[in-house]
Each structure stands twice: as structure tokens, then as C-alpha cells.
Design a protein around this motif. Structure first.
Motif, PDB file in Angstrom:
ATOM      1  N   HIS A   9       0.826  -1.196   0.000  1.00 52.71           N
ATOM      2  CA  HIS A   9       0.000   0.000   0.000  1.00 52.71           C
ATOM      3  C   HIS A   9       0.868   1.256   0.000  1.00 52.71           C
ATOM      4  N   GLU A  10       0.291   2.340  -0.535  1.00 52.04           N
ATOM      5  CA  GLU A  10       0.932   3.633  -0.386  1.00 52.04           C
ATOM      6  C   GLU A  10       0.863   4.040   1.083  1.00 52.04           C
ATOM      7  N   PRO A  11       1.830   4.853   1.573  1.00 53.36           N
ATOM      8  CA  PRO A  11       1.858   5.215   2.985  1.00 53.36           C
ATOM      9  C   PRO A  11       0.547   5.785   3.506  1.00 53.36           C
ATOM     10  N   ALA A  12      -0.089   6.732   2.749  1.00 50.90           N
ATOM     11  CA  ALA A  12      -1.339   7.334   3.229  1.00 50.90           C
ATOM     12  C   ALA A  12      -2.427   6.286   3.369  1.00 50.90           C
ATOM     13  N   ASP A  13      -2.511   5.382   2.417  1.00 51.52           N
ATOM     14  CA  ASP A  13      -3.492   4.301   2.498  1.00 51.52           C
ATOM     15  C   ASP A  13      -3.188   3.393   3.680  1.00 51.52           C
ATOM     16  N   ALA A  14      -1.916   3.126   3.902  1.00 50.93           N
ATOM     17  CA  ALA A  14      -1.524   2.261   5.007  1.00 50.93           C
ATOM     18  C   ALA A  14      -1.887   2.877   6.349  1.00 50.93           C
ATOM     19  N   VAL A  15      -1.688   4.182   6.486  1.00 49.65           N
ATOM     20  CA  VAL A  15      -2.040   4.878   7.726  1.00 49.65           C
ATOM     21  C   VAL A  15      -3.533   4.735   8.006  1.00 49.65           C
ATOM     22  N   GLU A  72       8.441  -0.681   6.600  1.00 46.26           N
ATOM     23  CA  GLU A  72       9.254  -1.304   7.644  1.00 46.26           C
ATOM     24  C   GLU A  72       9.974  -0.263   8.498  1.00 46.26           C
ATOM     25  N   ALA A  73       9.812  -0.399   9.819  1.00 49.13           N
ATOM     26  CA  ALA A  73      10.490   0.450  10.803  1.00 49.13           C
ATOM     27  C   ALA A  73      10.216   1.938  10.590  1.00 49.13           C
ATOM     28  N   ASP A  74       9.052   2.272  10.021  1.00 42.92           N
ATOM     29  CA  ASP A  74       8.721   3.662   9.725  1.00 42.92           C
ATOM     30  C   ASP A  74       7.972   4.276  10.908  1.00 42.92           C
ATOM     31  N   ILE A  75       8.730   4.861  11.827  1.00 43.94           N
ATOM     32  CA  ILE A  75       8.123   5.435  13.021  1.00 43.94           C
ATOM     33  C   ILE A  75       7.280   6.659  12.661  1.00 43.94           C
ATOM     34  N   GLU A  76       7.700   7.410  11.640  1.00 42.13           N
ATOM     35  CA  GLU A  76       6.915   8.573  11.220  1.00 42.13           C
ATOM     36  C   GLU A  76       5.525   8.154  10.747  1.00 42.13           C
ATOM     37  N   ALA A  77       5.439   7.049  10.032  1.00 38.23           N
ATOM     38  CA  ALA A  77       4.133   6.556   9.594  1.00 38.23           C
ATOM     39  C   ALA A  77       3.298   6.138  10.803  1.00 38.23           C
ATOM     40  N   PRO A  90      12.666   7.580  23.695  1.00 39.00           N
ATOM     41  CA  PRO A  90      11.302   7.276  24.147  1.00 39.00           C
ATOM     42  C   PRO A  90      10.299   7.471  23.007  1.00 39.00           C
ATOM     43  N   ASP A  91       9.032   7.261  23.335  1.00 35.99           N
ATOM     44  CA  ASP A  91       7.949   7.632  22.438  1.00 35.99           C
ATOM     45  C   ASP A  91       6.909   8.399  23.235  1.00 35.99           C
ATOM     46  N   PHE A  92       5.860   8.859  22.582  1.00 37.50           N
ATOM     47  CA  PHE A  92       4.821   9.589  23.305  1.00 37.50           C
ATOM     48  C   PHE A  92       3.454   9.260  22.727  1.00 37.50           C
ATOM     49  N   GLY A  93       2.437   9.513  23.543  1.00 43.29           N
ATOM     50  CA  GLY A  93       1.054   9.341  23.136  1.00 43.29           C
ATOM     51  C   GLY A  93       0.209  10.451  23.716  1.00 43.29           C
ATOM     52  N   ALA A  94      -1.070  10.444  23.373  1.00 44.49           N
ATOM     53  CA  ALA A  94      -1.993  11.508  23.766  1.00 44.49           C
ATOM     54  C   ALA A  94      -2.822  11.083  24.976  1.00 44.49           C
ATOM     55  N   LEU A  95      -3.118  12.053  25.824  1.00 41.30           N
ATOM     56  CA  LEU A  95      -4.018  11.847  26.952  1.00 41.30           C
ATOM     57  C   LEU A  95      -5.290  12.658  26.720  1.00 41.30           C
ATOM     58  N   PHE A  96      -6.421  11.983  26.766  1.00 37.09           N
ATOM     59  CA  PHE A  96      -7.707  12.652  26.702  1.00 37.09           C
ATOM     60  C   PHE A  96      -8.328  12.687  28.102  1.00 37.09           C
ATOM     61  N   ALA A  97      -9.209  13.653  28.311  1.00 38.30           N
ATOM     62  CA  ALA A  97      -9.860  13.802  29.614  1.00 38.30           C
ATOM     63  C   ALA A  97     -10.644  12.550  29.992  1.00 38.30           C
ATOM     64  N   ASP A  98     -11.260  11.893  29.002  1.00 41.56           N
ATOM     65  CA  ASP A  98     -12.083  10.724  29.311  1.00 41.56           C
ATOM     66  C   ASP A  98     -11.253   9.475  29.611  1.00 41.56           C
ATOM     67  N   MET A  99      -9.938   9.589  29.563  1.00 37.71           N
ATOM     68  CA  MET A  99      -9.063   8.484  29.941  1.00 37.71           C
ATOM     69  C   MET A  99      -8.690   8.543  31.422  1.00 37.71           C
ATOM     70  N   ALA A 100      -9.031   9.629  32.101  1.00 42.65           N
ATOM     71  CA  ALA A 100      -8.703   9.795  33.516  1.00 42.65           C
ATOM     72  C   ALA A 100      -9.718   9.052  34.382  1.00 42.65           C
ATOM     73  N   VAL A 101      -9.221   8.270  35.323  1.00 39.29           N
ATOM     74  CA  VAL A 101     -10.068   7.548  36.270  1.00 39.29           C
ATOM     75  C   VAL A 101      -9.834   8.143  37.654  1.00 39.29           C
ATOM     76  N   ILE A 103       8.346  -0.919  18.183  1.00 36.73           N
ATOM     77  CA  ILE A 103       8.141   0.513  18.343  1.00 36.73           C
ATOM     78  C   ILE A 103       7.053   1.023  17.397  1.00 36.73           C
ATOM     79  N   VAL A 104       6.971   0.471  16.200  1.00 41.11           N
ATOM     80  CA  VAL A 104       5.955   0.909  15.237  1.00 41.11           C
ATOM     81  C   VAL A 104       4.554   0.583  15.741  1.00 41.11           C
ATOM     82  N   ASP A 105       4.373  -0.617  16.284  1.00 38.95           N
ATOM     83  CA  ASP A 105       3.057  -1.008  16.791  1.00 38.95           C
ATOM     84  C   ASP A 105       2.610  -0.117  17.939  1.00 38.95           C
ATOM     85  N   THR A 106       3.490   0.105  18.903  1.00 41.04           N
ATOM     86  CA  THR A 106       3.069   0.849  20.086  1.00 41.04           C
ATOM     87  C   THR A 106       2.837   2.317  19.770  1.00 41.04           C
TER      88      THR A 106
END
Length: 273
Positions: A4-10, A36-41, A81-92, A155-158
Motif C-alpha cells: 500500500h501507499e503510505p497514506a493508504d496504510a495509515v 518497515e520500521a517507519d516510526i513517522e508513519a 522514548p515515544d509519546f502518546g496523547a491523553l484525553f480527559a475521558d481516559m482519567a479515572v 516501536i511501530v506497533d506501540t
């Protein structure tokens, strides 16, 4: 590698992960669908997740940092490291059990959370900048989760899976940074009263402040800097522990206090009848 093209794969990977969320059935590794190993994607998948969340009315309240342990970095073959997003509805809130079936494969880790009182817009922030910008610190539990079956991740999966972030619990007693040395704090995490994880602030990239500086620099470089009010989960201070229905976790972080959470039992059909 996918043809697949990268945009389609995303778009395809985002759909696969969304289906896992919707059905409650973990999917296979998504790395085979991206170059393969495309962290930007992988981050493109994550950005699509965040954009769709905001469009659906979710409120973005901060970021989490992952892969702060050198041992875990070596395991996944990365050097940052890597990073992810926190949303308000994820807070317990403390005292509110995590609902059964809400997550797929939850694990718990203890972290230092920083809450910002000012923006961090520079690509080269200093420790002084970070100290001035941080309103206070809190003990925190991150309830990590993976939509990838069996936690079979690279790293790509996570990264594509929002850095494997499920939910988070914040302690309720804010501590100014001039009252605690985050490099030397000790952490103990118990599960049903038994110690399951230990560590120190130095186990998080040498200091939770070092991890936060990396995040601030990275996000500023992407044109999406940390802002006043943001919550930053700075990374695990020790190994994570598997969670199941009925489990109770308590983390004690020296100088910051305790934070607790419990996992509710599933309600069986006919219960209470």
C-alpha cells in the motif's frame, strides 16, 4: 512490507485498531501494514487517532511518555522514548473502579505526573524552563493497554497504538517541585497488598525531568508544544504489572505520596437476582 501507499496504510492501520477497540478483540501486529520500521508513519496513525477523537468531542489534556527504560528500549531496538496523547475521558478518579471489559490487556505502572502552569514552546528547553513551567507534580498510575494481541509489539506497533496508553489515575495531593527531588524518589507498587514493582526516579531516563524535557523539545519541534494546563505522564519508574478483575493497586512515590486504583469484577447475568 505492505504494497500500500503510505497514506493508504495509515488509514488502514487506524481502521484495524479502531475495530479492535469497537469489538474488544485484539488485532494482529500492525507493523506489517506500514513501511518497515517507519516510526513517522506510526505517528501519522496516532495523529489520525487524535484528530478523530477531537472531532468527536474528546478533550486533549496532555501527553504520556513511554519507553523511558533503557532495558525496554533495547528490547524494542530503539534509542529514544515515544509519546502518546491523553484525553480527559481516559482519567479515572481515585475511588472509582476501572470498569470490567473497558480495556483489552491492561497492565499498571507507577509514574510521576507533571501538571504545567505555563507553555513550553521552545525546541531547546532547559531544566530551568521546565521547573518554572511546572505548577506541581502528582503520583500517578498509568494503565497501559495494547490493542495488539499478546502485546506482540515493536516501536511501530506501540506508537501507532497511541503509545499503548489506556487510562490513567492521578493522586490528589499536588507537590511543588521545590519540595521533591524527582531524580532520587523511590517507588513501590503493590498489587493486592504484595509488592510487584520497585524503582526510582533515576530509572526514568535518569530523571522524570529529563523525560519531560525530551517531550517538550520533541513536541515543540513538531509545532505542537506543551501548553499550560497539560498533564505529562513522565514514564514508568519500574516494571509494569498485569491487571485483572478484582485487583487493587497502590503506588507509593517518596515525596509525592500514594495513588490507588481497583479493577471491578464483571457483572454476571442474573447476579443479584
Amino acid at each position: 512490507m505492505s504494497a500500500h501507499e503510505p497514506a493508504d496504510a495509515v488509514t488502514e492501520v487506524a481502521a484495524v485498531l479502531e475495530q479492535a477497540t469497537r469489538t474488544g478483540v485484539p488485532c494482529g501486529p500492525v507493523r506489517s501494514l506500514l513501511p518497515e520500521a517507519d516510526i513517522e508513519a506510526a505517528y501519522a496513525v496516532q495523529r489520525l487517532y487524535v484528530e478523530r477523537g477531537i472531532a468527536a468531542g474528546r478533550r486533549l489534556v496532555g501527553r504520556k511518555i513511554g519507553l523511558t527504560s533503557p532495558a525496554v528500549q533495547r528490547q524494542l531496538g530503539v534509542d529514544q522514548p515515544d509519546f502518546g496523547a491523553l484525553f480527559a475521558d481516559m482519567a479515572v478518579p481515585e475511588g472509582v473502579p476501572v470498569a470490567a471489559g473497558l480495556l483489552l490487556q491492561p497492565k499498571v505502572e507507577a509514574e510521576v505526573a507533571l501538571v504545567l502552569g505555563a507553555d513550553l514552546p521552545h525546541r531547546d528547553p532547559t531544566v530551568a524552563d521546565l521547573l518554572r513551567a511546572t505548577a506541581f507534580a502528582l503520583p500517578a498510575l498509568e494503565i497501559v493497554d495494547s490493542r495488539i494481541a499478546g502485546w506482540d509489539i515493536t516501536i511501530v506497533d506501540t506508537v501507532a497504538d497511541n503509545a499503548s496508553c489506556g487510562l490513567y489515575v492521578l493522586g490528589g495531593a499536588p507537590v511543588p517541585l521545590d519540595r521533591v527531588d524527582l531524580r532520587s524518589v523511590t517507588m513501590t507498587l503493590t498489587k493486592n497488598g504484595e509488592t510487584v514493582s520497585e524503582g526510582t526516579g533515576a530509572d526514568c531516563l535518569g530523571s522524570p525531568l529529563t523525560a519531560a524535557l525530551w517531550l517538550a523539545s520533541t513536541l515543540a519541534g513538531l509545532g505542537d508544544p506543551l501548553r499550560a494546563g497539560d498533564i505529562v505522564l513522565t514514564g514508568a519508574l519500574g516494571p509494569m504489572a498485569v491487571a485483572a478483575e478484582g485487583d487493587e493497586f497502590t503506588a507509593y512515590i517518596e515525596g509525592l505520596g500514594t495513588v490507588r486504583t481497583t479493577f471491578a469484577y464483571a457483572v454476571t447475568e442474573g447476579a443479584g437476582a
